[in-house]
Scaffold this active site. Structure first.
Site, PDB file in Angstrom:
ATOM      1  N   GLU A   1     -40.396  62.232  -4.189  1.00  0.00           N
ATOM      2  CA  GLU A   1     -39.584  61.520  -3.207  1.00  0.00           C
ATOM      3  C   GLU A   1     -40.373  60.324  -2.723  1.00  0.00           C
ATOM      4  O   GLU A   1     -41.458  60.466  -2.175  1.00  0.00           O
ATOM      5  CB  GLU A   1     -39.255  62.425  -2.023  1.00  0.00           C
ATOM      6  CG  GLU A   1     -38.274  63.520  -2.397  1.00  0.00           C
ATOM      7  CD  GLU A   1     -38.109  64.551  -1.296  1.00  0.00           C
ATOM      8  OE1 GLU A   1     -38.248  64.196  -0.114  1.00  0.00           O
ATOM      9  OE2 GLU A   1     -37.864  65.718  -1.639  1.00  0.00           O
TER      10      GLU A   1
ATOM     11  N   ASP B   1     -39.272  61.748  11.905  1.00  0.00           N
ATOM     12  CA  ASP B   1     -40.616  62.004  11.404  1.00  0.00           C
ATOM     13  C   ASP B   1     -41.650  62.242  12.493  1.00  0.00           C
ATOM     14  O   ASP B   1     -41.620  61.609  13.545  1.00  0.00           O
ATOM     15  CB  ASP B   1     -41.070  60.832  10.526  1.00  0.00           C
ATOM     16  CG  ASP B   1     -40.372  60.858   9.183  1.00  0.00           C
ATOM     17  OD1 ASP B   1     -40.538  61.873   8.472  1.00  0.00           O
ATOM     18  OD2 ASP B   1     -39.635  59.916   8.863  1.00  0.00           O
TER      19      ASP B   1
END
Ligand SMILES: Cc1ncc(COP(=O)(O)O)c(C=O)c1O
Lengths: 261, 398
Positions: A46, A57
């Site tokens: 990814e 995040d």
């Protein structure tokens, strides 16, 4: 056939997918890291598109994104780095990023360029199902890329089925109600959630991500799904101070995960 | 032809702006809010409690004050809607009173908020103290420094203030961190967002709580001018909550000119500005499609304003729509103009405004007031928190 589908046809357990931030730690490392991940035996990669405000995040990926942006990474540069990569890399490649940079690039142009360099799937965590279905799905499906969506421990059974019905490649099971970041253990509540989703007999492979950090958590997660995704722990390993070629860091890290189960 | 609507539509959009661009982790929280907010805030019990608290705790209605000397100076009839007289010193508490009651209806025990100037943080800490709920406020590390009195107030009220060190260390970064907290605490936590920003239904919900401002204006203007609407409303726009509240009941009355005042910082083209509507373009910030300041690659750029409450790279989606549909006009006011206006209002009317609010006052220099016209300036907050900035920037120095 799409490389993600091929992968799951060939192998259906202990799939290891690794997340990297494009342009981190150095701007020119992107392709080097992809090659090293492939030669170390990683099943899928990814590639994170850095964004200034990555809401989902934790600190490690926030910092790697910020560093990558300071290094000068952009979608335009990323596509030029990836140009030609399919002449030497066969691993499925997935782009993961937030919607705003993709919209600024132009969604159609983004899709075209992604397909042109050989991207197999796309993850846009802040593009929700409803808006995807209405405004983006048609273009994406025409492209042949897979649109991969997330579920969490809070996602209802009905919604999981709806998400599966609208996505492809694999189902991205966010391991915990949390932002990204390495954790050292998998709790009972998480196991209960993995089992519950497993029991739904979905016709799509499942990978568990967020918080998977080492051989132990990888093995454990893999026992409840087709495999797992590692992000923050890998980014931390790349960022450590050791003076060592980047490919060696990648190899060491991957070897530490795929020891014998 | 249908008349343009400036209210939110069924899917959570104002024209093309708004919506809920959120990661799946937030879906259950946002869905729950979306399904329940109207039912709760329109219920008899909610309304009774909300209006009781606005009256007896916040001190509403706030006066609509005819500013005689300011009017003489500008040759117009200028009224000040005195949100600065609210408990805690700004309009922000109208929203937090509403949201804390909502949080109780939703059964949430833990409250989080972001703050820029600290006014929303203080207003949140205040209602949490009264409700006996845990309160965590995220604040950019730079703002923690420049708005120190408000940090001490939040702490005295029992809130935990967490400085945020990412990005520019201001409001945008504090908002990111509050959203991350919510992702990590999806079950027990309610996020009291401080402006008409964020994913649907927040912009509409906060607008409704702030709409008490224009609801009162209608009654007060009728008493004072014989007409329930003014010719012009002026308000500063950070995220846009005080403006949305002051506009709300006049959105569809096109006889009322709406002037939204944004912070130009050191000048719109100086590279140090927070003039979002002028410098911004279409994109997504904090879960909402709107106008925002960004570079060609879609990276959100760092805004600048002397005023911590206007130092935000986006605007609420309602304001993006008001601008793009032509309903509202945008005026840009620099740091220096705002400082001068703060001194002017203090000297002429004996009112020290917040730095944010001073931008709205300064905008009088940008319009050509007409002696026949009635202008309402929404005086969103008072200047106690800004005394350091004011004394460091005496008018002879600027
Ligand atoms: C006194 C005052 N006015 C205005 C604002 C800007 O917010 P909004 O645009 O949501 O009214 C703030 C924000 O902190 C404030 O404290």
């Amino acid at each position: 056939m799409n490389r993600i589908d091929q992968l799951f046809r060939r192998k259906n357990n202990r799939i290891l997918s690794v997340y990297m931030t494009a342009g981190y730690p150095r701007i020119g490392d992107t392709v080097e890291i992809i090659k090293a991940l492939e030669s170390s035996g990683v099943d899928m990669i990814e590639i994170g598109i850095p964004f200034s405000d990555p809401l989902a995040d934790g600190e490690v990926i926030q910092k790697s994104s910020q560093q990558a942006l300071e290094n000068g990474m952009s979608l335009k540069l990323l596509f030029s780095q990836l140009k030609g990569i399919r002449s030497f890399v066969n691993t499925p490649l997935v782009l993961m990023g937030y919607l705003n940079p993709v919209l600024a690039y132009g969604f159609r142009k983004f899709i075209e360029d992604a397909v042109r360099v050989g991207i197999d799937g796309l993850i846009l965590p802040d593009l929700p199902l409803e808006i995807y279905r209405e405004s983006f799905r048609e273009d994406l499906e025409d492209s042949g890329m897979k649109y991969i969506m997330l579920i969490t421990p809070q996602t209802s059974e009905n919604r999981i089925r709806e998400i599966v019905g609208n996505s492809g490649g694999f189902l991205y099971m966010v391991a915990d109600s949390a932002t990204t970041g390495a954790r050292n253990e998998i709790t009972g509540a998480q196991v209960e959630y993995f089992r519950r989703v497993g029991a739904m007999k979905l016709h799509i492979p499942r990978l568990i991500g967020f918080g998977i950090s080492n051989a132990e958590t990888f093995n454990r997660a893999s026992s409840f799904a087709n495999g797992a995704i590692i992000g923050s722990a890998f980014i931390s390993a790349l960022g450590d101070e050791k003076k060592q070629p980047i490919a060696d860091k990648v190899e060491e890290f991957v070897a530490s995960i795929i020891q014998h189960p | 032809m249908n008349k343009t609507s400036y209210n939110v539509d069924k899917k959570g959009f104002y024209g093309p702006y708004g919506g809920a661009y959120i990661p799946e982790m937030l879906y259950p929280n946002i869905k729950e809010l979306e399904e329940k907010y109207l039912g709760i805030i329109e219920s008899e019990s909610f309304r009774t409690e909300f209006h009781y608290l606005l009256r007896d705790y916040v001190g509403r209605p706030t006066p609509l004050y005819f500013a005689k000397r300011l009017s003489d100076r500008y040759g117009s009839n200028i009224f000040l809607k005195r949100e600065d007289l609210n408990h805690t010193g700004a309009h922000k508490i109208n929203n937090t009173v509403g949201q804390i009651i909502l949080a109780r209806h939703l059964g949430k025990h833990r409250i989080i908020a972001e703050t820029g100037a600290g006014q929303h943080g203080v207003a949140t800490a205040t209602v949490c103290a009264r409700a006996g709920l845990n309160c965590i406020v995220y604040m950019g590390a730079l703002d923690v420094e420049r708005q120190a009195p408000n940090v001490r107030k939040m702490q005295m009220l029992g809130a935990e203030v967490i400085p945020v060190h990412s990005g520019n260390k201001t409001l945008k970064d504090a908002t990111n961190q509050a959203i991350r907290d919510w992702i990590n605490n999806p079950v027990d936590t309610h996020y009291i967002i401080g402006s008409v920003v964020g994913p649907h239904p927040y912009p509409d919900m906060v607008t409704r709580f702030q709409s008490v401002i224009s609801e009162e204006m209608k009654v007060q203007l009728t008493e004072k001018t014989g007409r329930d609407y003014p010719d012009v409303i002026m308000a500063c726009v950070g995220g846009g909550s005080n403006a949305a509240g002051a506009y709300y009941h006049y959105l569809h009355n096109e006889q009322v000119r709406l002037l939204s005042v944004e912070a130009a910082g050191k000048g719109v083209d100086s590279g140090e500005s927070a003039a979002t509507s002028t410098l911004g373009s279409d994109g997504i910030i904090h879960g909402s499609r709107t106008l925002l300041m960004q570079d060609v690659d879609g990276q959100i750029t760092e805004p600048y304003s002397i005023s911590a409450g206007l130092d935000y790279p986006g605007v609420g989606p309602i304001h993006a729509w008001l601008k793009m549909s032509g309903r509202a006009e945008i005026i840009n006011v620099t740091d220096d103009e705002a400082l001068h206006a703060a001194y002017l209002l203090s000297k002429l009317e004996g009112i020290i405004p917040a730095l944010e609010t001073a931008h709205a006052v300064a905008a009088l220099d940008h319009v050509k007031p007409d002696p026949e016209q009635n202008i309402v300036i929404n005086l969103s907050g008072r200047g106690d928190k800004d005394m350091e900035a004011y004394t460091e920037n005496l008018p002879n120095k600027i």
